[in-house]
Design a protein around this motif. Structure first.
Motif, PDB file in Angstrom:
ATOM      1  N   ARG A  29       0.844  -1.186   0.000  1.00 12.11           N
ATOM      2  CA  ARG A  29       0.000   0.000   0.000  1.00 12.11           C
ATOM      3  C   ARG A  29       0.887   1.246   0.000  1.00 12.11           C
ATOM      4  O   ARG A  29       1.822   1.338   0.797  1.00 12.11           O
ATOM      5  N   GLU A  30       0.559   2.188  -0.876  1.00 13.16           N
ATOM      6  CA  GLU A  30       1.385   3.382  -1.016  1.00 13.16           C
ATOM      7  C   GLU A  30       0.553   4.642  -0.853  1.00 13.16           C
ATOM      8  O   GLU A  30      -0.634   4.674  -1.180  1.00 13.16           O
ATOM      9  N   GLY A  31       1.200   5.681  -0.370  1.00 15.32           N
ATOM     10  CA  GLY A  31       0.540   6.961  -0.222  1.00 15.32           C
ATOM     11  C   GLY A  31       0.355   7.646  -1.553  1.00 15.32           C
ATOM     12  O   GLY A  31       1.266   7.652  -2.380  1.00 15.32           O
ATOM     13  N   VAL A  32      -0.825   8.205  -1.760  1.00 13.76           N
ATOM     14  CA  VAL A  32      -1.154   8.903  -3.002  1.00 13.76           C
ATOM     15  C   VAL A  32      -1.209  10.407  -2.773  1.00 13.76           C
ATOM     16  O   VAL A  32      -0.582  11.187  -3.491  1.00 13.76           O
ATOM     17  N   SER A  33      -1.973  10.804  -1.734  1.00 16.36           N
ATOM     18  CA  SER A  33      -2.124  12.219  -1.450  1.00 16.36           C
ATOM     19  C   SER A  33      -2.644  12.386  -0.034  1.00 16.36           C
ATOM     20  O   SER A  33      -3.195  11.455   0.547  1.00 16.36           O
ATOM     21  N   CYS A  34      -2.474  13.581   0.520  1.00 17.94           N
ATOM     22  CA  CYS A  34      -2.978  13.853   1.860  1.00 17.94           C
ATOM     23  C   CYS A  34      -3.236  15.347   1.990  1.00 17.94           C
ATOM     24  O   CYS A  34      -2.720  16.161   1.207  1.00 17.94           O
TER      25      CYS A  34
ATOM     26  N   LYS B   4       1.309  13.589  -9.281  1.00 24.44           N
ATOM     27  CA  LYS B   4       1.367  15.052  -9.313  1.00 24.44           C
ATOM     28  C   LYS B   4       0.947  15.575 -10.677  1.00 24.44           C
ATOM     29  O   LYS B   4       1.362  15.060 -11.712  1.00 24.44           O
ATOM     30  N   GLY B   5       0.113  16.598 -10.653  1.00 20.29           N
ATOM     31  CA  GLY B   5      -0.371  17.189 -11.888  1.00 20.29           C
ATOM     32  C   GLY B   5      -1.587  16.491 -12.474  1.00 20.29           C
ATOM     33  O   GLY B   5      -2.214  17.009 -13.388  1.00 20.29           O
ATOM     34  N   ARG B   6      -1.928  15.320 -11.935  1.00 20.79           N
ATOM     35  CA  ARG B   6      -3.093  14.576 -12.437  1.00 20.79           C
ATOM     36  C   ARG B   6      -4.181  14.440 -11.381  1.00 20.79           C
ATOM     37  O   ARG B   6      -5.371  14.449 -11.718  1.00 20.79           O
ATOM     38  N   PHE B   7      -3.798  14.298 -10.133  1.00 21.37           N
ATOM     39  CA  PHE B   7      -4.755  14.123  -9.041  1.00 21.37           C
ATOM     40  C   PHE B   7      -4.819  15.404  -8.208  1.00 21.37           C
ATOM     41  O   PHE B   7      -3.811  16.089  -8.025  1.00 21.37           O
ATOM     42  N   THR B   8      -6.017  15.672  -7.670  1.00 17.01           N
ATOM     43  CA  THR B   8      -6.213  16.813  -6.784  1.00 17.01           C
ATOM     44  C   THR B   8      -7.029  16.382  -5.582  1.00 17.01           C
ATOM     45  O   THR B   8      -8.116  15.828  -5.737  1.00 17.01           O
ATOM     46  N   ILE B   9      -6.501  16.658  -4.406  1.00 16.76           N
ATOM     47  CA  ILE B   9      -7.214  16.358  -3.164  1.00 16.76           C
ATOM     48  C   ILE B   9      -7.872  17.624  -2.643  1.00 16.76           C
ATOM     49  O   ILE B   9      -7.317  18.725  -2.771  1.00 16.76           O
ATOM     50  N   SER B  10      -9.063  17.472  -2.069  1.00 20.57           N
ATOM     51  CA  SER B  10      -9.763  18.611  -1.487  1.00 20.57           C
ATOM     52  C   SER B  10     -10.660  18.102  -0.372  1.00 20.57           C
ATOM     53  O   SER B  10     -10.842  16.889  -0.220  1.00 20.57           O
ATOM     54  N   ARG B  11     -11.213  19.023   0.400  1.00 16.17           N
ATOM     55  CA  ARG B  11     -12.085  18.595   1.482  1.00 16.17           C
ATOM     56  C   ARG B  11     -13.191  19.607   1.709  1.00 16.17           C
ATOM     57  O   ARG B  11     -13.016  20.815   1.467  1.00 16.17           O
ATOM     58  N   ASP B  12     -14.314  19.098   2.207  1.00 13.29           N
ATOM     59  CA  ASP B  12     -15.446  19.918   2.604  1.00 13.29           C
ATOM     60  C   ASP B  12     -15.727  19.563   4.058  1.00 13.29           C
ATOM     61  O   ASP B  12     -16.362  18.546   4.350  1.00 13.29           O
TER      62      ASP B  12
ATOM     63  N   TYR C 279     -12.186  14.555  -0.937  1.00 14.79           N
ATOM     64  CA  TYR C 279     -12.309  14.100  -2.320  1.00 14.79           C
ATOM     65  C   TYR C 279     -10.924  13.887  -2.943  1.00 14.79           C
ATOM     66  O   TYR C 279      -9.954  14.543  -2.572  1.00 14.79           O
ATOM     67  N   LEU C 280     -10.896  12.997  -3.901  1.00 17.88           N
ATOM     68  CA  LEU C 280      -9.696  12.823  -4.717  1.00 17.88           C
ATOM     69  C   LEU C 280     -10.139  12.833  -6.175  1.00 17.88           C
ATOM     70  O   LEU C 280     -10.742  11.876  -6.647  1.00 17.88           O
ATOM     71  N   GLN C 281      -9.873  13.938  -6.837  1.00 13.66           N
ATOM     72  CA  GLN C 281     -10.166  14.054  -8.262  1.00 13.66           C
ATOM     73  C   GLN C 281      -8.995  13.478  -9.034  1.00 13.66           C
ATOM     74  O   GLN C 281      -7.861  13.939  -8.891  1.00 13.66           O
ATOM     75  N   MET C 282      -9.273  12.484  -9.850  1.00 16.60           N
ATOM     76  CA  MET C 282      -8.224  11.785 -10.592  1.00 16.60           C
ATOM     77  C   MET C 282      -8.466  11.982 -12.088  1.00 16.60           C
ATOM     78  O   MET C 282      -9.480  11.536 -12.623  1.00 16.60           O
ATOM     79  N   ASN C 283      -7.541  12.664 -12.728  1.00 20.12           N
ATOM     80  CA  ASN C 283      -7.623  12.924 -14.165  1.00 20.12           C
ATOM     81  C   ASN C 283      -6.490  12.219 -14.893  1.00 20.12           C
ATOM     82  O   ASN C 283      -5.508  11.801 -14.273  1.00 20.12           O
ATOM     83  N   SER C 284      -6.618  12.120 -16.194  1.00 21.98           N
ATOM     84  CA  SER C 284      -5.582  11.504 -17.032  1.00 21.98           C
ATOM     85  C   SER C 284      -5.145  10.153 -16.469  1.00 21.98           C
ATOM     86  O   SER C 284      -3.950   9.871 -16.341  1.00 21.98           O
TER      87      SER C 284
END
Length: 126
Positions: free
Chosen positions: A45-50, A65-73, A80-85
């Motif tokens: 298991r590996e870390g993706v984002s925090c 980096k440059g493809r995923f974006t983490i955010s929170r409400d 959330y983890l927005q995963m593009n490309s």
């Protein structure tokens, strides 16, 4: 009891996008840093984002980096983890996790985390 529930996984073609959600319930006020991790078959298991409690500080693995974006409400207790490309090598079970507070420079280390969700499968394939 604190619980985490991931959602949003699925099958997507290379180059596509998905948004994962991590909803927390229970006594969460002391658990501030949230991490996303992933585990592919036969791999660790590996870390993706925090992300920090305020959302102002984040960290990403080099591979996303440059493809995923983490955010929170925080009003919704959801991260959330927005995963593009997306690429085939992004295929894995994705987990979210909680820890009280850690420096975001360290928050990709899975050993630091106290609570884990059950995971959601992401498959990138044509």
């Amino acid at each position: 009891q604190l619980q985490l529930a991931e959602s949003g996984g699925g099958l997507v073609q290379p180059g596509g996008s998905l948004r994962l959600s991590c909803a927390a319930s229970g006594f969460t006020s002391n658990y501030n840093t949230v991490g996303w991790f992933r585990q592919a078959p036969g791999k660790e298991r590996e870390g993706v984002s925090c992300i920090s409690s305020s959302g102002r500080s984040t960290n990403y693995a080099d591979s996303v980096k440059g493809r995923f974006t983490i955010s929170r409400d925080n009003a919704k207790n959801t991260v959330y983890l927005q995963m593009n490309s997306l690429k085939p090598e992004d295929t894995a079970v994705y987990y979210c996790a909680l820890v009280r507070t850690v420096d975001t420079g360290l928050c990709l280390r899975r050993i630091l985390y106290d609570y884990w969700g059950q995971g959601t499968q992401v498959t990138v394939s044509s």
